[in-house]
Design a protein around this motif. Structure first.
Motif, PDB file in Angstrom:
ATOM      1  N   GLU B 339       0.831  -1.202   0.000  1.00  0.00           N
ATOM      2  CA  GLU B 339       0.000   0.000   0.000  1.00  0.00           C
ATOM      3  C   GLU B 339       0.869   1.257   0.000  1.00  0.00           C
ATOM      4  O   GLU B 339       0.592   2.224  -0.711  1.00  0.00           O
ATOM      5  CB  GLU B 339      -0.926  -0.011   1.213  1.00  0.00           C
ATOM      6  CG  GLU B 339      -1.931   1.132   1.181  1.00  0.00           C
ATOM      7  CD  GLU B 339      -3.033   0.981   2.210  1.00  0.00           C
ATOM      8  OE1 GLU B 339      -3.279  -0.149   2.678  1.00  0.00           O
ATOM      9  OE2 GLU B 339      -3.656   2.013   2.541  1.00  0.00           O
ATOM     10  N   ILE B 340       1.930   1.211   0.783  1.00  0.00           N
ATOM     11  CA  ILE B 340       2.802   2.390   0.825  1.00  0.00           C
ATOM     12  C   ILE B 340       3.431   2.642  -0.545  1.00  0.00           C
ATOM     13  O   ILE B 340       3.478   3.781  -1.018  1.00  0.00           O
ATOM     14  CB  ILE B 340       3.887   2.221   1.914  1.00  0.00           C
ATOM     15  CG1 ILE B 340       3.217   2.280   3.295  1.00  0.00           C
ATOM     16  CG2 ILE B 340       4.941   3.314   1.798  1.00  0.00           C
ATOM     17  CD1 ILE B 340       4.167   2.071   4.441  1.00  0.00           C
ATOM     18  N   PHE B 343       1.101   4.367  -2.756  1.00  0.00           N
ATOM     19  CA  PHE B 343       0.967   5.798  -2.481  1.00  0.00           C
ATOM     20  C   PHE B 343       2.231   6.578  -2.826  1.00  0.00           C
ATOM     21  O   PHE B 343       2.164   7.765  -3.129  1.00  0.00           O
ATOM     22  CB  PHE B 343       0.505   6.036  -1.041  1.00  0.00           C
ATOM     23  CG  PHE B 343      -0.982   5.911  -0.933  1.00  0.00           C
ATOM     24  CD1 PHE B 343      -1.800   6.975  -1.241  1.00  0.00           C
ATOM     25  CD2 PHE B 343      -1.567   4.689  -0.615  1.00  0.00           C
ATOM     26  CE1 PHE B 343      -3.172   6.858  -1.202  1.00  0.00           C
ATOM     27  CE2 PHE B 343      -2.943   4.554  -0.575  1.00  0.00           C
ATOM     28  CZ  PHE B 343      -3.754   5.633  -0.867  1.00  0.00           C
ATOM     29  N   ASP B 544      -4.242  13.556   1.150  1.00  0.00           N
ATOM     30  CA  ASP B 544      -3.103  12.688   1.456  1.00  0.00           C
ATOM     31  C   ASP B 544      -1.966  12.938   0.469  1.00  0.00           C
ATOM     32  O   ASP B 544      -0.812  13.110   0.858  1.00  0.00           O
ATOM     33  CB  ASP B 544      -3.524  11.218   1.370  1.00  0.00           C
ATOM     34  CG  ASP B 544      -4.402  10.809   2.537  1.00  0.00           C
ATOM     35  OD1 ASP B 544      -4.562  11.639   3.453  1.00  0.00           O
ATOM     36  OD2 ASP B 544      -4.915   9.680   2.533  1.00  0.00           O
ATOM     37  N   MET B 548       1.739  14.421   1.335  1.00  0.00           N
ATOM     38  CA  MET B 548       2.949  13.664   1.030  1.00  0.00           C
ATOM     39  C   MET B 548       3.932  14.493   0.213  1.00  0.00           C
ATOM     40  O   MET B 548       5.126  14.550   0.515  1.00  0.00           O
ATOM     41  CB  MET B 548       2.588  12.408   0.235  1.00  0.00           C
ATOM     42  CG  MET B 548       1.836  11.380   1.042  1.00  0.00           C
ATOM     43  SD  MET B 548       1.192  10.103  -0.051  1.00  0.00           S
ATOM     44  CE  MET B 548       0.125   9.234   1.079  1.00  0.00           C
ATOM     45  N   ALA B 564       5.573  10.154   1.274  1.00  0.00           N
ATOM     46  CA  ALA B 564       4.564   9.096   1.263  1.00  0.00           C
ATOM     47  C   ALA B 564       4.869   8.062   2.335  1.00  0.00           C
ATOM     48  O   ALA B 564       3.969   7.600   3.040  1.00  0.00           O
ATOM     49  CB  ALA B 564       4.512   8.434  -0.116  1.00  0.00           C
ATOM     50  N   TYR B 567       4.202   9.674   5.881  1.00  0.00           N
ATOM     51  CA  TYR B 567       2.805  10.024   6.116  1.00  0.00           C
ATOM     52  C   TYR B 567       1.915   8.787   6.170  1.00  0.00           C
ATOM     53  O   TYR B 567       1.046   8.665   7.010  1.00  0.00           O
ATOM     54  CB  TYR B 567       2.339  10.973   5.027  1.00  0.00           C
ATOM     55  CG  TYR B 567       0.944  11.486   5.228  1.00  0.00           C
ATOM     56  CD1 TYR B 567       0.662  12.371   6.256  1.00  0.00           C
ATOM     57  CD2 TYR B 567      -0.087  11.088   4.395  1.00  0.00           C
ATOM     58  CE1 TYR B 567      -0.611  12.842   6.445  1.00  0.00           C
ATOM     59  CE2 TYR B 567      -1.363  11.551   4.582  1.00  0.00           C
ATOM     60  CZ  TYR B 567      -1.629  12.431   5.604  1.00  0.00           C
ATOM     61  OH  TYR B 567      -2.899  12.899   5.801  1.00  0.00           O
ATOM     62  N   LYS B 568       2.158   7.860   5.253  1.00  0.00           N
ATOM     63  CA  LYS B 568       1.301   6.677   5.193  1.00  0.00           C
ATOM     64  C   LYS B 568       1.502   5.815   6.446  1.00  0.00           C
ATOM     65  O   LYS B 568       0.548   5.292   7.014  1.00  0.00           O
ATOM     66  CB  LYS B 568       1.624   5.896   3.924  1.00  0.00           C
ATOM     67  CG  LYS B 568       0.514   5.006   3.448  1.00  0.00           C
ATOM     68  CD  LYS B 568      -0.687   5.807   2.968  1.00  0.00           C
ATOM     69  CE  LYS B 568      -1.935   4.939   3.042  1.00  0.00           C
ATOM     70  NZ  LYS B 568      -3.154   5.713   2.793  1.00  0.00           N
ATOM     71  N   GLN B 571      -0.289   7.385   9.223  1.00  0.00           N
ATOM     72  CA  GLN B 571      -1.731   7.215   9.099  1.00  0.00           C
ATOM     73  C   GLN B 571      -2.157   5.804   9.522  1.00  0.00           C
ATOM     74  O   GLN B 571      -3.146   5.639  10.231  1.00  0.00           O
ATOM     75  CB  GLN B 571      -2.104   7.450   7.639  1.00  0.00           C
ATOM     76  CG  GLN B 571      -3.397   8.165   7.473  1.00  0.00           C
ATOM     77  CD  GLN B 571      -3.678   8.412   6.018  1.00  0.00           C
ATOM     78  OE1 GLN B 571      -3.246   7.664   5.138  1.00  0.00           O
ATOM     79  NE2 GLN B 571      -4.379   9.480   5.740  1.00  0.00           N
TER      80      GLN B 571
END
Ligand SMILES: Nc1ncnc2c1ncn2[C@@H]1O[C@H](COP(=O)(O)OP(=O)(O)OP(=O)(O)O)[C@@H](O)[C@H]1O
Ligand SMILES: [Mg+2]
Lengths: 234, 619
Positions: B339-340, B343, B544, B548, B564, B567-568, B571
């Motif tokens: 997922e990271i 992003f 988001d 980033m 990213a 921040y990810k 989160q």
């Protein structure tokens, strides 16, 4: 009102524009700040009122250090500034422009009203309700001075007020400035028009490439042709 | 005929609150040059507070009219507090960071509203004395709507008098034109800014409060109204109250008649109107040209350069490190890592749009979401294999970006940013409402990868490969002639055009490229999650991305990667601790903007540079 500028430096980005500029303006005196195009006259005045972001040195108004005071506070302390590019609020009427400049009367400084200003600048009287963007350049120059006077300043800085004006209007303007002087205002006048400067200046400071190169009385300056040839002739 | 008249009056009635909000937005922008994204939040707070005060949920019931006024006043006070505590600190910050900070406020208010009032809709009371309907041309017309119809012109008139006849109004107009000169005349900016903010917040709060008898109060009304207000301001022109009045009537009438004819046509009509206005007058009907500022150039950072050997090695090491991750990590960690990476790709595409092409987007979620929906729809409706669905996702995202980009390259700066947000919100509402095709908020399920890519490890490697490849391609583009063309347009439109670059063409293509790459990320995301919901198109995704990019530093080549990642992770950690992650993120965003106006990488990078120079210079 006394204005003292001590070793003022100013920068635009990385370029240094002023180098240790020092000036002194005594009460009721007219000092002419002379210099060629790009010498740094406008930058000096702007730095004094805090419109140049990066600056150092010391600016003292009647014993009060105003070097880093917000621009509005400097104006409220009694130092009026008339910019070279006029910066009229073109969307506002002439009368509204004057209203923006209005401040409470100040002890020791002449108190102006719209009416007394229309007396000083008769042309403005009939234009009162016109959008300021629609009046002539000369009229705008009158307006920008009148607008600053509405703040009842005790000291005034004028940046090339004669620029772009017809000789007749310049003469009218000179008379108006003399009137101000007689009322006890201290005036710092940035000029290229030697004629006007001679007519009203008590002392002269000459700036060249951001440095003060001459300081003296008007008589000294007028008596020595070489000075103006060296620093002012193009 | 009678029907047309009634429908027209309906439109006028619903224009009222839109006008109040847009006028406030416009006035605030005129003086402070801040586009206040939190304006919709003021509106929402106005509605909720009015509900509470009128009904007397806490404290005494004030009754209808006093309650409405009290709510608007309360919002005005909140607006003043916001200005004094936050905005004052960031007037000097680059425009983009200001926008972001007000976005942080939006997030905070959303969660606060949920905390205080809960997720249920709240139905307000009728207005005493204005209940029921009057008979008009044989139709029943709500009495309260007559009041709303009158309210718009009354407020317009009041604002006119305020700005023409009072000294305060004249000072505001002067400061709107030339802030510095006003200050040089002794006008106290601080006080003026605060009071303008109070007025703007009051108008928004009033707008929210007066619609209490008309519509249920709910917790998504902030973004709904702000999007409409942005469209209004784009059409009417920033800084013009009259423009806001005209445009809100136009928009409300389009809605009123569009709904009768065919609801979907409303959107098309809105776009057509916007298109016509933008082509004829890029600054809106009554806007001032000087407000068309270039937002991206507000960020003072050194120009982007090909990365140093060291940076390249870092990235290389990162990819290698990721490549051995499956050896040590379990499925959960792998899915988080996947997922990271997705992003990271999304952030890189946004940086390409903002940093390289100079177009600030507050709606990059549109491309991400279209990528996800493109893939999902292909699987749901055509039963296509993953590979084909993947391409469909990219295709849909690129197509969407071409459409959105067509409008956007006609604008610059804040106008552009507002329009991108509006488009993304529209895409969201289409996905949300078009049950037959998108499944609405039930989403599309069963978007699983092909059998060969189904294992988390394989999908992880697939994502790693795609992301790395996309990274390489985008870098190639940045330093290819097309990339130089983009940057030339970003830095100086005039000069770029003087050397024969067709700015709009180049930027349009840049917009499409960025959109396509965001679409890649979106399609990957759909397969990672196995489903798609309208959330992928929603504002938080856009935010988001922005955070980033800005965290990483907009002009730092590797900034989005760092941004990213940080921040990810943050989160994901936060979401596992609290349901109110928006609140926390909002606070963090604001904190970061106030603390690091250059971004994290920019901040530490600058410090590092300074240190290196010092070292070199010391004997
Ligand atoms: N905003 C600015 N940014 C960068 N450089 C500037 C800026 N304003 C002025 N300068 C530079 O600073 C120097 C001094 O300019 P300044 O306007 O003070 O001169 P001046 O003496 O007032 O000239 P003039 O008689 O033409 O008005 C010039 O070299 C000018 O190019
Ligand atoms: Mg000058």
């Amino acid at each position: 009102m006394r204005l003292e500028v001590h070793k003022l430096c100013a920068f635009y980005g990385r370029a240094q524009i002023l180098f240790d500029v020092s000036l002194k303006l005594e009460r009721g005196e007219v000092v002419a700040l002379l210099g060629r195009n790009g010498a740094g006259k406008s930058t000096t005045l702007k730095s004094i009122v805090g419109l140049v972001e990066q600056r150092s040195g010391r600016v003292v108004l009647d014993g009060r250090d105003i070097t880093y005071a917000p621009t509005a506070h400097i104006a409220r302390a009694g130092l009026g500034y008339v910019p070279e590019d006029r910066r009229i609020f073109t969307e506002l009427t002439v009368a509204e422009n004057l209203l923006v400049g209005r401040q409470a009367p100040r002890p020791g400084a002449p108190a102006w009203t719209e009416k007394s200003l229309f007396h000083l600048f008769p042309n403005l009287a009939e234009l009162s309700d016109r959008p300021a963007g629609e009046i002539s350049g000369g009229e705008q120059q009158m307006l920008t001075i009148a607008r600053t006077l509405m703040g009842n300043p005790a000291a005034l800085m004028l940046d090339e007020p004669s620029e772009g004006l017809a000789p007749l209007i310049v003469e009218q303007l000179g008379k108006a400035i003399l009137t101000l002087k007689q009322q006890g205002l201290s005036i710092l006048l940035s000029e290229q028009n030697l004629h006007l400067a001679r007519a009203i200046g008590d002392r002269v400071s000459i700036i060249e490439k951001g440095r003060i190169r001459f300081e003296g009385t008007m008589a000294e300056f007028a008596g020595d042709q070489t000075i103006s040839r060296m620093f002012l002739a193009v | 005929m009678a029907f047309v008249v009634i429908q027209f009056l309906n439109g006028l009635a619903s224009a009222a609150d839109l006008f109040l909000v847009s006028a406030g937005l416009s006035i605030i922008f005129g003086v402070t040059r801040i586009v206040n994204f939190a304006h919709g939040s003021f509106y929402m707070l106005g509605a909720y507070l009015a509900f509470t005060l009128v009904e007397g949920v806490v404290g005494p019931a004030l009754g209808f009219w006093p309650g409405i006024v009290a709510a608007a006043v309360a919002v005005a006070i909140l607006g003043g507090l916001l200005e004094v505590t936050l905005l004052r600190r960031i007037y000097q910050a680059p425009e983009l960071f200001q926008l972001l900070a007000t976005f942080g406020v939006v997030l905070i208010v959303q969660d606060l509203v949920l905390l205080v009032w809960g997720p249920e809709d709240r139905i307000g009371p009728r207005a005493p004395g204005l209940e029921g309907a009057v008979s008009l041309l044989g139709h029943q017309f709500p009495r309260y709507d007559l009041f709303l119809i009158a309210l718009g012109p009354i407020v317009l008139g009041a604002l006119f008098l305020l700005f023409r006849r009072t000294r305060w109004g004249i000072l505001v107009r002067a400061a709107t034109q030339d802030r510095e000169m006003a200050a040089a005349l002794g006008v106290n900016e601080r006080w003026l800014f605060t009071s303008v903010f109070v007025l703007g917040a009051f108008l928004a709060g009033l707008g929210g409060a007066v619609q209490l008898p008309r519509e249920a109060v709910h917790h998504t009304m902030d973004l709904e109204i702000i999007v409409e207000a942005f469209v209004v301001v784009v059409i009417g022109g920033l800084g013009s109250v009259t423009g806001a009045f005209l445009a809100s009537i136009i928009l409300a009438e389009l809605n009123a008649f569009g709904i009768v004819i065919f609801p979907e046509v409303t959107l098309v009509l809105v776009f057509l109107v916007m298109a016509v206005v933008l082509v004829i007058r890029p600054t809106g009907l009554l806007g001032r040209p000087e407000f068309a500022i270039r937002a991206a150039s507000g960020v003072a950072e050194p120009p982007i350069t090909p990365q140093s050997e060291a940076a390249r090695n870092w990235v290389f090491a990162g990819v290698l490190g990721l490549a051995v991750l499956p050896v040590v990590a379990d499925a959960y960690v792998l899915s988080v890592a996947t997922e990271i990476m997705i992003f990271v790709l999304f952030a890189i595409s946004l940086q390409f749009l903002m940093g390289i092409s100079g177009m600030v987007s507050f709606g990059h979620a549109a491309s991400f979401g279209l990528g996800a929906y493109g893939a999902a729809l292909m699987i749901k409706h055509a039963g296509a294999p993953m590979e084909l669905a993947f391409l469909a996702g990219i295709g849909l995202a690129a197509l969407g970006a071409l459409v959105i980009g067509w409008f956007c390259v006609r604008l610059t700066g804040v106008y552009l940013a507002m329009l991108t947000l509006a488009f993304a919100q529209i895409a969201w509402s289409v996905a949300f409402q078009w049950y037959g095709v998108t499944g609405g908020d039930n989403g599309i399920l069963g978007v699983w990868p092909a059998a060969w890519a189904a294992s988390p490890i394989v999908f992880f490697y697939l994502t790693l490969a795609v992301t790395t490849l996309a990274l390489v391609i985008l870098r190639r583009i940045i330093f290819a002639p097309f990339g130089f063309g983009l940057r030339a347009c970003r830095d100086s439109v005039l000069r770029a055009e003087a050397i024969g670059i067709d700015r709009r063409q180049v930027q349009w293509l840049g917009f499409a490229v960025a959109g396509a790459f965001a679409g890649v990320a979106g399609a990957l995301y759909a397969f990672l999650k196995g489903s798609v919901f309208p959330d992928v198109l929603a504002v938080p995704v856009s935010v988001d991305g922005l955070v980033m990019v800005l965290l990483g530093g907009i002009q730092r080549l590797n900034g989005p990667i760092v941004g990213a990642l940080v921040y990810k992770l943050l989160q994901i950690v936060l979401a596992s601790y609290t349901d109110y992650w928006r609140l926390v993120i909002g606070v963090i965003i604001i904190g970061l903007v106030v603390a690091f106006p250059q971004g994290i990488v920019g901040f530490f990078g600058t410090r590092l540079d300074a240190l290196l120079v010092q070292r070199r210079n010391s004997p």
